[in-house]
Write a protein that holds these residues in place. Structure first.
Motif, PDB file in Angstrom:
ATOM      1  N   GLY A  71     -13.224  13.890  14.919  1.00 36.49           N
ATOM      2  CA  GLY A  71     -12.513  13.826  13.649  1.00 36.49           C
ATOM      3  C   GLY A  71     -12.858  12.546  12.914  1.00 36.49           C
ATOM      4  N   ILE A  72     -13.064  12.657  11.610  1.00 38.96           N
ATOM      5  CA  ILE A  72     -13.438  11.516  10.763  1.00 38.96           C
ATOM      6  C   ILE A  72     -12.348  11.301   9.711  1.00 38.96           C
ATOM      7  N   VAL A  73     -11.794  10.090   9.692  1.00 36.17           N
ATOM      8  CA  VAL A  73     -10.754   9.743   8.718  1.00 36.17           C
ATOM      9  C   VAL A  73     -11.276   8.614   7.828  1.00 36.17           C
ATOM     10  N   GLY A  74     -11.292   8.859   6.518  1.00 32.93           N
ATOM     11  CA  GLY A  74     -11.526   7.784   5.561  1.00 32.93           C
ATOM     12  C   GLY A  74     -12.962   7.399   5.271  1.00 32.93           C
ATOM     13  N   ASP A  75     -13.940   8.154   5.745  1.00 31.62           N
ATOM     14  CA  ASP A  75     -15.344   7.795   5.479  1.00 31.62           C
ATOM     15  C   ASP A  75     -16.171   9.054   5.254  1.00 31.62           C
ATOM     16  N   GLU A  76     -16.259   9.435   3.997  1.00 36.84           N
ATOM     17  CA  GLU A  76     -16.968  10.653   3.605  1.00 36.84           C
ATOM     18  C   GLU A  76     -18.430  10.630   4.040  1.00 36.84           C
ATOM     19  N   GLN A  77     -19.096   9.475   3.896  1.00 38.31           N
ATOM     20  CA  GLN A  77     -20.528   9.418   4.213  1.00 38.31           C
ATOM     21  C   GLN A  77     -20.784   9.535   5.719  1.00 38.31           C
ATOM     22  N   VAL A  78     -19.956   8.909   6.539  1.00 39.30           N
ATOM     23  CA  VAL A  78     -20.102   9.069   7.995  1.00 39.30           C
ATOM     24  C   VAL A  78     -19.883  10.536   8.360  1.00 39.30           C
ATOM     25  N   TRP A  79     -18.898  11.185   7.744  1.00 42.35           N
ATOM     26  CA  TRP A  79     -18.653  12.607   8.001  1.00 42.35           C
ATOM     27  C   TRP A  79     -19.898  13.432   7.659  1.00 42.35           C
ATOM     28  N   GLY A 102      -8.029  14.477   6.206  1.00 43.44           N
ATOM     29  CA  GLY A 102      -7.453  13.808   5.051  1.00 43.44           C
ATOM     30  C   GLY A 102      -6.012  13.411   5.318  1.00 43.44           C
ATOM     31  N   PRO A 103      -5.374  12.783   4.335  1.00 47.97           N
ATOM     32  CA  PRO A 103      -3.969  12.392   4.491  1.00 47.97           C
ATOM     33  C   PRO A 103      -3.112  13.608   4.835  1.00 47.97           C
ATOM     34  N   GLY A 104      -2.310  13.456   5.859  1.00 51.19           N
ATOM     35  CA  GLY A 104      -1.418  14.536   6.252  1.00 51.19           C
ATOM     36  C   GLY A 104      -2.023  15.554   7.202  1.00 51.19           C
ATOM     37  N   ASP A 105      -3.342  15.529   7.408  1.00 49.66           N
ATOM     38  CA  ASP A 105      -3.958  16.469   8.351  1.00 49.66           C
ATOM     39  C   ASP A 105      -3.591  16.080   9.774  1.00 49.66           C
ATOM     40  N   ALA A 106      -3.383  17.068  10.613  1.00 50.04           N
ATOM     41  CA  ALA A 106      -3.076  16.815  12.021  1.00 50.04           C
ATOM     42  C   ALA A 106      -4.319  16.279  12.722  1.00 50.04           C
ATOM     43  N   ILE A 107      -4.121  15.260  13.554  1.00 50.52           N
ATOM     44  CA  ILE A 107      -5.260  14.691  14.280  1.00 50.52           C
ATOM     45  C   ILE A 107      -5.337  15.235  15.705  1.00 50.52           C
ATOM     46  N   ALA A 108      -4.395  16.090  16.070  1.00 50.64           N
ATOM     47  CA  ALA A 108      -4.410  16.690  17.402  1.00 50.64           C
ATOM     48  C   ALA A 108      -5.652  17.564  17.558  1.00 50.64           C
ATOM     49  N   GLY A 109      -6.136  17.645  18.785  1.00 53.13           N
ATOM     50  CA  GLY A 109      -7.277  18.508  19.072  1.00 53.13           C
ATOM     51  C   GLY A 109      -8.621  17.815  18.994  1.00 53.13           C
ATOM     52  N   GLN A 110      -8.638  16.542  18.618  1.00 49.35           N
ATOM     53  CA  GLN A 110      -9.894  15.795  18.546  1.00 49.35           C
ATOM     54  C   GLN A 110     -10.138  15.084  19.872  1.00 49.35           C
ATOM     55  N   HIS A 111     -11.412  14.988  20.258  1.00 56.95           N
ATOM     56  CA  HIS A 111     -11.781  14.229  21.456  1.00 56.95           C
ATOM     57  C   HIS A 111     -12.195  12.806  21.088  1.00 56.95           C
ATOM     58  N   ILE A 112     -12.808  12.681  19.921  1.00 56.23           N
ATOM     59  CA  ILE A 112     -13.172  11.379  19.365  1.00 56.23           C
ATOM     60  C   ILE A 112     -12.566  11.317  17.967  1.00 56.23           C
ATOM     61  N   LEU A 126      -2.278   5.080  11.979  1.00 58.35           N
ATOM     62  CA  LEU A 126      -3.016   6.264  12.441  1.00 58.35           C
ATOM     63  C   LEU A 126      -3.172   6.263  13.951  1.00 58.35           C
ATOM     64  N   LEU A 127      -3.466   5.100  14.531  1.00 56.13           N
ATOM     65  CA  LEU A 127      -3.639   5.010  15.978  1.00 56.13           C
ATOM     66  C   LEU A 127      -2.334   5.312  16.715  1.00 56.13           C
ATOM     67  N   GLY A 128      -1.216   4.989  16.077  1.00 58.15           N
ATOM     68  CA  GLY A 128       0.082   5.238  16.699  1.00 58.15           C
ATOM     69  C   GLY A 128       0.367   6.709  16.930  1.00 58.15           C
ATOM     70  N   GLY A 129      -0.281   7.583  16.177  1.00 62.78           N
ATOM     71  CA  GLY A 129      -0.056   9.021  16.315  1.00 62.78           C
ATOM     72  C   GLY A 129      -1.058   9.734  17.196  1.00 62.78           C
ATOM     73  N   VAL A 130      -1.904   8.981  17.900  1.00 62.66           N
ATOM     74  CA  VAL A 130      -2.958   9.592  18.725  1.00 62.66           C
ATOM     75  C   VAL A 130      -2.445   9.802  20.147  1.00 62.66           C
ATOM     76  N   ARG A 131      -2.618  11.002  20.656  1.00 64.39           N
ATOM     77  CA  ARG A 131      -2.191  11.305  22.019  1.00 64.39           C
ATOM     78  C   ARG A 131      -3.188  10.745  23.026  1.00 64.39           C
ATOM     79  N   GLU A 132      -2.815  10.780  24.306  1.00 56.33           N
ATOM     80  CA  GLU A 132      -3.714  10.324  25.380  1.00 56.33           C
ATOM     81  C   GLU A 132      -4.971  11.197  25.429  1.00 56.33           C
ATOM     82  N   GLY A 133      -6.047  10.604  25.922  1.00 59.54           N
ATOM     83  CA  GLY A 133      -7.278  11.358  26.127  1.00 59.54           C
ATOM     84  C   GLY A 133      -8.187  11.427  24.923  1.00 59.54           C
ATOM     85  N   VAL A 134      -7.935  10.590  23.917  1.00 57.24           N
ATOM     86  CA  VAL A 134      -8.763  10.579  22.710  1.00 57.24           C
ATOM     87  C   VAL A 134      -9.501   9.252  22.639  1.00 57.24           C
TER      88      VAL A 134
END
Length: 196
Positions: A71-79, A102-112, A126-134
């Motif tokens: 998942g890529i947050v905040g960098d269109e060119q890296v995406w 984007g803003p409000g999108d769920a970050i669950a399901g990402q490995h990176i 943003l980091l505060g909402g990341v589950r274990e294993g990411v």
């Protein structure tokens, strides 16, 4: 009469992405890549390659061919660069799925999860909402963001990365010693990440 052959559209860009990805073995010696107007290509190559140096908790992937999700947050060119790099290129036998979040999108399901934000507070939020294993990778201006496993930064005009062993342990990730050795900033604790 022979007509000149023109490369297919996007071929030169794919060659540049491939060259950046193939340059990874040089990382152990150089520990960095030259920054260019397209340092996003280097970051995309790193993000694609990092997975080969991480052991995820048991059960993270249901099957050997379960896609690796980045998942890529905040960098269109890296995406864009990573999407093109990952097209038709797996990572250790897994297809790679790149998602722009984007803003409000769920970050669950990402490995990176790669985060580029305008403030350390936004990265921390943003980091505060990341589950274990990411595997979290933040783009910073030199200071390793608290809670991020890895971080990109520019040092003397070069793209480098740092690692927090403590953050990796909290995420239940085992980092390959070669990844830690290649990092430019290393710390056992979040508050102790410094130039190696």
């Amino acid at each position: 009469m022979n007509t000149p052959r023109h490369p297919p559209p996007g071929a030169s860009r794919r060659r540049a992405l491939l060259a950046a990805a193939l340059a990874w073995p040089l990382l152990a010696r150089a520990q960095s890549y030259p920054a260019t107007p397209r340092d996003t290509l280097v970051k995309a190559a790193f993000l694609h390659k990092f997975a080969s140096f991480v052991e995820w908790p048991d059960g993270t992937f249901a099957r050997p061919d379960t896609p690796l999700r980045i998942g890529i947050v905040g960098d269109e060119q890296v995406w864009r660069d990573l999407s093109e790099l990952a097209r038709d290129r797996d990572r250790d036998g897994r297809p790679v799925v790149v998602t722009r979040l984007g803003p409000g999108d769920a970050i669950a399901g990402q490995h990176i999860l790669y985060i580029k934000a305008t403030s350390p507070a936004r990265i921390a939020d943003l980091l505060g909402g990341v589950r274990e294993g990411v595997l979290t990778v933040a783009d910073s201006d030199g200071a390793h963001p608290r809670g991020s496993v890895l971080s990109f930064f520019l040092d003397e005009g070069r793209v480098r990365f740092g690692v927090s062993v403590d953050a990796a342990a909290r995420q239940k990730l085992k980092l390959n010693p070669r990844l830690i050795a290649a990092a430019r900033q290393v710390g056992a604790n979040d508050d102790d990440v410094h130039l190696a």
